[in-house]
Write an enzyme that holds these catalytic residues in place. Structure first.
Site, short mmCIF file in Angstrom:
data_model
loop_
_atom_site.label_atom_id
_atom_site.label_comp_id
_atom_site.label_asym_id
_atom_site.label_seq_id
_atom_site.Cartn_x
_atom_site.Cartn_y
_atom_site.Cartn_z
N ASP A 42 6.29 23.71 4.61
CA ASP A 42 7.02 23.98 3.38
C ASP A 42 8.24 24.77 3.82
O ASP A 42 8.15 25.94 4.14
CB ASP A 42 6.15 24.81 2.43
CG ASP A 42 6.86 25.05 1.09
OD1 ASP A 42 8.11 24.97 1.06
OD2 ASP A 42 6.18 25.30 0.09
N HIS A 43 9.40 24.08 3.87
CA HIS A 43 10.54 24.71 4.55
C HIS A 43 10.98 26.00 3.88
O HIS A 43 11.70 26.79 4.46
CB HIS A 43 11.70 23.72 4.70
CG HIS A 43 12.33 23.36 3.41
ND1 HIS A 43 11.93 22.28 2.67
CD2 HIS A 43 13.31 23.96 2.70
CE1 HIS A 43 12.65 22.23 1.57
NE2 HIS A 43 13.49 23.23 1.56
N HIS A 97 6.93 25.12 -3.38
CA HIS A 97 7.80 26.27 -3.14
C HIS A 97 7.53 27.44 -4.09
O HIS A 97 7.43 28.59 -3.68
CB HIS A 97 9.27 25.89 -3.30
CG HIS A 97 9.66 24.69 -2.52
ND1 HIS A 97 9.16 24.44 -1.27
CD2 HIS A 97 10.51 23.67 -2.80
CE1 HIS A 97 9.70 23.32 -0.82
NE2 HIS A 97 10.50 22.83 -1.72
#
Ligand SMILES: NC(=O)c1ccc[n+]([C@@H]2O[C@H](COP(=O)([O-])OP(=O)(O)OC[C@H]3O[C@@H](n4cnc5c(N)ncnc54)[C@H](OP(=O)(O)O)[C@@H]3O)[C@@H](O)[C@H]2O)c1
Lengths: 428, 516
Positions: free
Chosen positions: B202-203, B265
């Site tokens: 999950d960047h 996110h």
């Protein structure tokens, strides 16, 4: 760093003229005048809709002994990739014995050229010339020019002053002093003096930009031995050669610059020696030190194995537990290499040779076609590895090195330890 | 003292260096290497890691995709992408040459077992020639529909583990389409890989400011004591985008705001804000605490979904000085689509620290600007001292805002007296810009995450139970929405802060949305 459209009123100033340092104000008005500048700047910001940000992590005191050096340092800040600085206090010490006894101050706001379109980051710069008797009270003068409650980082340019007391007074109020031994005319002596003075100010950490120049080399050496298969070779390193660049003699004459500066090479030698557990003993007969040419060589036969690993080297490739004969010792040499167009002191080679059962394994880092690149290679019997080119460009820009030192808090124990090792290596 | 083997002992040269742990050479196999993500993010990130040299010599890439490329032509493509997208450009030719010599292209269909046999041979050859010693990372940068096939084929070819080195797999988002598919995907991967080999990316977690949330909370004496229901009135988490579909209508139609943003996110941000201090800063300790928060989220069921969520689609309007069509008029979007482009959720965390404190989450496309932030609003003190003065509405509550993007930073709003003889109070903001104190160019999120995966540090990746707990929360909402009539989907003008209904939704609680 662009000025932010500040007034530069130098017309009335008697004595020294420093148009680049901003507006001359009397020392007791520094704070008030700076507030005025901030208000003016805020107005400008509102008009151009920019956000105005003052940064506040540290006081940065820069100490120069002539205007030219001061101005150069002031220019380096332009490229500084960090906006930690709340205030720069740029001191120009006029150490001439016949200089006038006076303190003059200039102020300006400067902004960092980076970051976002809508935000500008500013710091304030106070330039002060201090001469004559006033120099003896330089610490008190600086005290009055600092932002409250922020650490003080001192960047000492040039050689140490002959009167060590000035340096001593300044480091008493600093939490870190940054020197650059690559610019010392007599690096060995000066470093040793600096370190001795620092012993008396234990709250102040010492940084040397020159140590920063060695970091990339240390990282690349470490990478060789990140490979578990190669780690056993650490036990068997028997020769280390390090080369540093010296100016050709004609070059040195042309530039009046020092022809050599082996500090980087010596720091690297000290670090390798310590990491590999070797100890310098008094009674080695074939150590040689030639400071004139920058050639040194040591032989060491005592080793603290616990520093490295505890298991003796076994037959590496076969994986059998055949213990090879304990290493007789290690030879470490530091040698000059003449090269035009490169700064004296720059490292250009480190080679570690290991002999295992009569076969040689060689780990090399060598200067590439220019100062910005090095070539790393490994020659291990039966295990071919591709060489590679690595950029070390970021490791010689003064502003980058400075940035790194501004990032650290507390003492750099490893560097301090290496300094002592260097002194030991140099001791006759 | 027991004897340590030379090989196991730490590398003595690492002490005192920025990167303290050894990084062994490895091969990264990118499935879907001709795709958008590879070229925009992965290759530039790897190149930057090579340039700044935390990547060891010998590091290699195998690019796996269907199109006919040779090693040479793929390298050329890669070079162009890096020149376009890297944060450091133009490419340094000498460094590139070394880096490129380690890039290989393998043309195959993901379904074709033959491709994996060839992969196996190539990996063995690289181990020999480049010293990668059996260390592998498989990166799934493909449409998610391909994941099961690839995973199964890797297993069948015996590539899921090897005797010499380590094997890891990085899985891109989206991780599942709903709870059932996420569980199924977890089950499929678990058949072939062990949990400690799996890195779900999950960047958002690679961003410095996100990592700073925990430091900010836990390293400062003045914040943690007030970080609970006694002092906090409510929390707002906003992830706003000014962009629309950007040509990814196909993907978005299937996903929508809740899958695209909330499930991953935004729930990640929520867990970091709300979690208890971990017992250590390592992968499992941190994730244990995050999972607890997800488990403590009050599930929204039945009517509660209607009362506590708002979904909407953007209509036509103006964004960034341009006229834009409404969602239903976009190319590739069905005119009767019920995909939401905006969602607002109110939720509670049922634990000791947060009982009774609402957390409001909102995200949307075509909002006025791109901003991600977490705002913690504190309870107000009694204001009777000021009641004789005309301070009505002037004294605002204190708000602490953690901004993730852009201009990362922290600001604190507090009241101050306006200079003058009368008692006027105005709110002022005290700002800390992350960039202004620590400006050095920050590495891209992908650089950090790739390096962590190579080091075997999974702290910033999502664990199986974490993904499933997040989906479980979202699934209730999806189910209820699916059953609700289409007219429960609101509409908002592009370029506005969302539908009127979302404002009313928070007004009911006597609160309002921040305008970031
Ligand atoms: N793009 C982004 O900004 C972004 C952001 C976050 C997450 N992601 C996620 O990252 C992943 C990849 O996204 P993307 O945008 O890069 O996808 P993409 O541009 O559609 O690329 C898909 C890749 O998969 C390959 N491929 C598809 N089917 C194949 C098959 N049967 N056999 C062999 N190769 C096949 C394609 O190769 P050929 O072209 O050679 O056929 C291409 O390299 C997705 O999971 C996406 O959700 C993407």
């Amino acid at each position: 760093m662009k000025g932010v459209g500040m007034v530069m009123d130098n017309s009335a100033a008697p004595g020294m003229q420093l148009p680049w340092a901003g507006k001359q104000v009397s020392p007791e008005h520094v704070e008030v005048e700076l507030s005025t500048l901030w208000r003016l700047a805020a107005d400008n910001m509102r008009i151009s809709q920019n956000m105005n940000v003052r940064t506040s992590v540290l006081n940065f005191v820069i100490c120069a002994q002539d205007e030219k050096t001061a101005r150069k340092a002031s220019a380096v800040l332009r490229d500084l990739a960090s906006t930690h600085i709340a205030r720069v206090t740029l001191l120009i010490l006029d150490t001439r014995s016949d200089g006038p006894s006076e303190v003059s101050t200039w102020i300006t706001l400067r902004s960092f050229p980076i970051i976002s379109d809508i935000m500008r980051h500013h710091f304030e710069q106070v330039t002060a010339t201090v001469g004559g008797k006033a120099i003896q009270y330089v610490d008190n003068i600086v005290q009055s020019l600092l932002k409250p409650d922020l650490p003080v980082y001192l960047w000492w340019l040039n050689d140490l002053p002959e009167d060590h007391d000035i340096f001593h007074r300044l480091i008493k109020l600093s939490s870190r002093v940054i020197i650059d031994s690559s610019h010392f005319t007599q690096p060995e002596e000066q470093i040793s003096a600096a370190s001795a003075i620092l012993q008396q100010a234990p709250q102040c950490a010492l940084s040397d930009l020159t140590w920063g120049r060695v970091t990339a080399w240390r990282e690349l050496i470490a990478q060789f031995f990140d490979i578990p298969e190669y780690r056993p070779y650490l036990m068997a390193v028997d020769t280390i050669s390090i080369e540093h660049i010296v100016a050709t003699s004609s070059q040195a004459l042309d530039h009046h610059s020092s022809q050599k500066n082996p500090i980087r090479a010596l720091l690297l030698a000290a670090w390798l020696k310590t990491r590999l557990g070797w100890k310098l003993s008094e009674d080695e007969s074939d150590n040689s030190r030639d400071p004139v040419t920058g050639t040194y060589s040591w032989h060491m036969s005592e080793r603290d194995m616990n520093k490295v690993v505890t298991q003796p080297l076994s037959a590496i490739t076969s994986g059998e537990q055949k213990t090879s004969a304990p290493l007789g010792g290690i030879r470490i040499s530091v040698q000059p290499r003449e090269l035009v167009k490169s700064a004296p002191g720059t490292l250009c080679l480190v080679r570690m040779v290991c002999t295992v059962e009569g076969k040689q394994a060689i780990f090399t880092i060598e200067r590439g076609d220019d100062d910005d690149h090095v070539l790393t290679s490994v020659e291990v019997p039966g295990s071919p590895r591709p060489p590679r080119t690595v950029s070390i460009a970021a490791t010689h820009k003064e502003s980058d090195l400075l940035h790194n030192e501004l990032e650290i808090m507390g003492r750099d124990r490893l560097y301090e330890q290496m300094l002592h090792e260097v002194f030991a290596l140099l001791a006759e | 003292m027991p004897q340590r083997s030379v090989v196991e002992a730490p590398n003595p040269f690492r002490e005192g260096l920025r990167i303290k742990e050894s990084l062994e050479p490895c091969v990264m196999v990118i499935f879907g290497a001709t795709g958008d993500l590879t070229h925009r993010k992965l290759l530039p990130a790897l190149y930057n890691l090579a340039l700044e040299h935390p990547l060891p010599a010998g590091f290699s890439v195998v690019a796996f995709a269907r199109r006919p490329y040779t090693d040479e032509s793929f390298r050329q493509q890669a070079l162009e992408s890096i020149n376009q997208y890297s944060r450091q450009k133009p490419v340094n030719p000498q460094v590139w040459e070394s880096f490129a010599s380690g890039i290989h292209y393998l043309q195959s269909n993901f379904h074709d077992p033959e491709g994996y046999t060839k992969l196996n041979q190539l990996l063995n050859k690289l181990d020999q020639e480049r010293g990668t010693s059996g260390n592998r990372i498989f990166y799934l940068s493909t449409p998610p529909s391909q994941y099961p096939d690839i995973i199964q084929n890797l297993g069948a070819a015996g590539l899921n583990r090897n005797r010499k080195g380590w094997t890891r797999i990085i899985v891109e988002k989206p991780f599942g389409h709903d709870l059932a598919t996420a569980r199924e995907l977890n089950r499929q991967i678990a058949k072939v890989f062990k949990e400690d080999q799996i890195y779900r990316i999950d960047h958002y977690l690679g961003k410095e400011t996100v990592q700073n949330i925990l430091v900010f909370r836990l390293a400062n004496g003045i914040f943690e004591p007030v970080w609970n229901r006694r002092y906090v009135d409510h929390v707002q988490i906003t992830v706003a985008e000014n962009l629309g579909l950007e040509g990814r209508a196909g993907y978005y139609e299937e996903s929508g705001a809740i899958r695209d943003m909330i499930q991953n996110h935004m729930l990640q941000l929520l867990t970091l804000v709300a979690m208890e201090p971990p017992i250590a800063f390592d992968g499992n300790s941190v994730r244990d605490e995050k999972v607890k928060v997800l488990h403590a989220l009050q599930p929204l069921v039945g009517r509660e979904v209607q009362n506590n969520t708002i979904r909407a689609q953007y209509g036509p309007g103006w964004v960034g000085g341009k006229q834009v069509p409404g969602y239903l008029q976009e190319d590739g979007v069905s005119p009767t689509s019920s995909t939401e482009t905006y969602v607002a959720i109110k939720t509670f965390i049922d634990n000791w620290r947060w009982a009774g404190v609402p957390f409001y989450l909102r995200t949307g496309k075509h909002l006025p600007k791109r901003v991600s932030e977490i705002a913690i609003q504190f309870k107000q003190p009694p204001l009777m001292l000021f009641k004789d003065h005309d301070t009505q509405g002037q004294v605002e509550p204190n708000v602490l805002t953690l901004r993730i993007q852009p201009d990362e930073g922290i600001s604190l709003k507090f009241g101050a007296k306006v200079p003058g003889t009368d008692m006027q109070i105005r709110s002022v903001n005290m700002d800390f810009f992350y960039g202004s104190s620590f400006v050095r160019e920050q590495p891209e999120a992908y650089e950090r995450l790739l390096l962590d995966a190579m080091h075997g540090d999974s702290t910033l990746f999502t664990r199986r139970d974490e993904v499933e707990a997040a989906w479980a929360f979202v699934q209730n909402i999806l189910d209820e929405w699916g059953a609700a009539p289409r007219d429960t989907i609101h509409s908002y003008e592009s370029g506005s802060w969302g539908p009127q209904a979302a404002d009313e939704f928070i007004w009911r609680d006597g609160r309002r949305w921040r305008r970031p």
